[in-house]
Motif scaffolding. Sequence first.
Motif, PDB file in Angstrom:
ATOM      1  N   ASN A 292       0.908  -1.275   0.015  1.00 54.99           N
ATOM      2  CA  ASN A 292       0.015  -0.110  -0.168  1.00 54.99           C
ATOM      3  C   ASN A 292       0.819   1.419  -0.101  1.00 54.99           C
ATOM      4  O   ASN A 292       0.521   2.243   0.377  1.00 54.99           O
TER       5      ASN A 292
ATOM      6  N   THR B 187      -5.966  -4.228   0.958  1.00 55.85           N
ATOM      7  CA  THR B 187      -6.328  -2.969   1.301  1.00 55.85           C
ATOM      8  C   THR B 187      -6.547  -2.604   2.675  1.00 55.85           C
ATOM      9  O   THR B 187      -6.910  -3.388   3.225  1.00 55.85           O
TER      10      THR B 187
ATOM     11  N   PRO C   6     -13.733   2.083  -2.070  1.00 56.94           N
ATOM     12  CA  PRO C   6     -12.961   1.323  -1.068  1.00 56.94           C
ATOM     13  C   PRO C   6     -13.740   1.115   0.201  1.00 56.94           C
ATOM     14  O   PRO C   6     -14.060   2.371   0.811  1.00 56.94           O
TER      15      PRO C   6
ATOM     16  N   ALA D 212     -11.074  -4.031  -2.319  1.00 54.36           N
ATOM     17  CA  ALA D 212     -10.624  -3.080  -2.074  1.00 54.36           C
ATOM     18  C   ALA D 212     -11.364  -2.937  -0.463  1.00 54.36           C
ATOM     19  O   ALA D 212     -11.876  -1.713  -0.042  1.00 54.36           O
TER      20      ALA D 212
END
Length: 445
Positions: free
Chosen positions: A10, A27, A107, A146
């Motif tokens: 990330n 995520t 997300p 996500a």
Amino acid sequence: MADAYLKLVNSPPASVIAKKLGLPRPTELRRYRRGQPMVPGPVLVVASGAAEGLSGQLSGWGLEVRRRTAPGEKLGAIVLDLTTVSDPRELSEPMLAVGASLRDLAPGARVVSISRPADSASEPAAAAARQGVQGAVRSLARELRAGATANGLLLADGMDLADPGALGALQFLLSGRSAYVDGQFLLVGPGADQLPEDADRPLAGRTAVVTGAARGIGAAIAKVLHRDGARVVCVDLPAAGEELAKVSNAAGGTALQLDITSDDAGARILEHARSRYGGLDIMVHNAGITRDKLLANMDQARWDSVINVNLAAQLRINEALLASGAGQAPRVVCLASTSGIAGNRGQTNYAASKAGVIGMVGASAAAFAERGGAINAVAPGFIETEMTARIPWGTREVARRLLPSLQQGGLPVDVAEAVAFLAGDAAGGVNGRTLRVCGQSLVGA
């Protein structure tokens, strides 16, 4: 224990490299923070029938409601009302409408279905449709990415979406508190009188006891209950006294050094809560141990110690809570495990104890309800703790990435959020249930 890979992919430029190589790219999950919006964007309502009531409830929480998506707009959630379906053929239109909007999810978005339990249907077609909802939503959860999740509410027949219990459970599943709850269905029945007045401090004025509070998940539970307004009694063995004192101070509560397997543990917990705070409103059975061995190598001491701490102690303390004549019974939350649902190699004793917790909770629900309380369980899956840190690196990494959509282990706070929900008025319609907090995986303990 930190997930170094998650942090790496990330951050630039590693995220670009991981994408080019087709590596897993988990995520960071959208977790609860005070003052943040309930969902990260507008809510699309998809319904098999009229949706005005549901839309009105969501709008009343300050959420933007859509009946169709706008070009380029990112959705914070999709709420799917299937409470009226009576035939499997009725699922086609609403499910495909959800499918057409999945690419519009932001997300950390949420998909929540609302339907009825199949076992209460009087006609085979209705039962088939209701069970079909569960299969579809669990599968959908495995398709999301996500950090988005998909879960479902099962409303008992006769209940509607205006019931406080239904609304409280819907708020939990939409919010960041349910970050690691995925592919799960929660049955809600009557029993909730009202929602908490302060959504950020739903346990204000309550007294809670947490066993095994000196470290790990127990310490996280104590801190989240305190954050939500509760006065917390932190319980653990005398040997953990220093760590216990630190946690109780951080939680603004008191410490009780106690062996929960002692015959008088229940009486001592009640006496401490009454003398310090005037009563007991919430009991969290978190204390637990592992003594893993293949059954062929298991001895009686290992077997009995796990059963005594993880299950027999809870039974005795619950008996003391029910036998107490002072006021109503508390809301009890017990820690089970996905090992008790799916089993785990080398954990026959542990799995027996945690499966036993699930059985105990279901059988105790009526007795607690008669006294004005409730009892439920949380079953964690792969949670980043000292226990999972002892798993060999390769096995641990595979377990994280095999999670269908989230591709990461949960954190102790994820379990704590579920415990706090079940401990409060928002879960007033939930009793005798086990809520998995496992990212839709049965890996780990």
